[in-house]
Enzyme design. Sequence first.
Site, short mmCIF file in Angstrom:
data_model
loop_
_atom_site.label_atom_id
_atom_site.label_comp_id
_atom_site.label_asym_id
_atom_site.label_seq_id
_atom_site.Cartn_x
_atom_site.Cartn_y
_atom_site.Cartn_z
N ASP A 1 0.79 -1.28 -0.05
CA ASP A 1 0.01 0.08 -0.01
C ASP A 1 1.02 1.54 -0.01
O ASP A 1 0.54 2.26 0.83
CB ASP A 1 -1.04 -0.04 1.14
CG ASP A 1 -1.98 -1.23 1.18
OD1 ASP A 1 -2.07 -2.00 0.16
OD2 ASP A 1 -2.77 -1.19 2.19
N ASP B 1 -4.82 -0.92 -1.62
CA ASP B 1 -5.89 -0.55 -1.05
C ASP B 1 -6.79 0.10 -2.05
O ASP B 1 -6.53 1.00 -2.89
CB ASP B 1 -5.68 0.17 -0.07
CG ASP B 1 -6.67 -0.10 1.44
OD1 ASP B 1 -6.96 -1.26 1.63
OD2 ASP B 1 -6.90 0.79 2.05
N HIS C 1 -17.49 2.46 0.81
CA HIS C 1 -17.00 1.30 1.58
C HIS C 1 -17.29 1.44 3.05
O HIS C 1 -17.35 2.66 3.71
CB HIS C 1 -15.54 1.31 1.35
CG HIS C 1 -14.94 0.35 1.97
ND1 HIS C 1 -14.24 0.10 3.16
CD2 HIS C 1 -14.77 -1.19 1.38
CE1 HIS C 1 -13.73 -1.33 3.26
NE2 HIS C 1 -14.30 -2.00 2.18
N HIS D 1 -10.39 6.96 2.03
CA HIS D 1 -9.16 6.79 1.55
C HIS D 1 -9.15 5.89 0.00
O HIS D 1 -10.08 4.86 0.32
CB HIS D 1 -8.21 6.41 2.37
CG HIS D 1 -8.33 5.07 2.92
ND1 HIS D 1 -9.43 4.85 4.29
CD2 HIS D 1 -7.81 3.83 2.79
CE1 HIS D 1 -9.57 3.48 4.11
NE2 HIS D 1 -8.45 2.94 3.67
N LYS E 1 -7.44 -4.88 -2.97
CA LYS E 1 -7.82 -5.43 -1.62
C LYS E 1 -8.95 -4.36 -1.07
O LYS E 1 -8.66 -3.13 -1.30
CB LYS E 1 -6.90 -5.90 -0.38
CG LYS E 1 -6.21 -4.83 -0.10
CD LYS E 1 -5.26 -5.22 1.11
CE LYS E 1 -4.08 -4.18 1.45
NZ LYS E 1 -4.98 -3.18 2.07
N CYS F 1 -1.82 -2.82 7.60
CA CYS F 1 -1.85 -3.78 6.65
C CYS F 1 -0.67 -4.58 6.48
O CYS F 1 -0.51 -5.69 6.32
CB CYS F 1 -2.19 -2.98 5.22
SG CYS F 1 -3.76 -2.36 5.37
#
Length: 198
Positions: A9, A47, A53, A82, A107, A152
């Site tokens: 990420d 990401d 979301h 984000h 992801k 992450c």
Amino acid sequence: MAEALIVIDIQNDFCPGGALAVPNGDEVIAPTNALIETADTVVLSQDWHPADHSSFASNHTGKSPFDVVEMDYGPQTLWPAHCVQGSLGAEFHPELMTGPANAIIRKGMRSAIDSYSTFFENDRKTPTGLVGFLRERNVTDVKLVGLALDFCVAFSALDAVEQGFAVSVQLNACRAIDNAGSLDQALEQMRSCGVQLL
Ligand code: VGL
Ligand code: ZN
């Protein structure tokens, strides 16, 4: 032994000026590029959230970033919006060397489930396909770098151990969010699970 470098990420939104900026996040780019140059297999994690979301505080009335809510799969920290799919913030940092990447794993693409790990979503059941990719290439060892160390990177490292890989995290190419003790907790968990912290 075959090792893969997994770069977590390194996107504009996790770097200074981004929507979920990790302090000094851009400092990971130079050491990461140096590792990419000599790695046999390079995987980039990205990401990649839809605008609606469920990990975004703005999608829950009355909630603020860093509040924790209960989801079907357990507690979920809420974040500022984000890495929205297709946005500038979701792009890799322009200085990251993306050319040599063998694969890009996206992801967090489903509205109802967040995904910290680049191996499994936060329900701990839905795979991204990365394990199969690595096994098919006879990878036995993985080295992780990137953002954020305490979310992450750590979740990915723990999943990689569970999948039977020998796992190291190169700390000089990682930076943390460090919210409410999350960094100390992540380091302790990684150590106790056999992740080699370099
Ligand atoms: C991350 C929080 C939310 C990360 C991604 O890359 O560590 N953290 N989404
Ligand atoms: Zn996210």
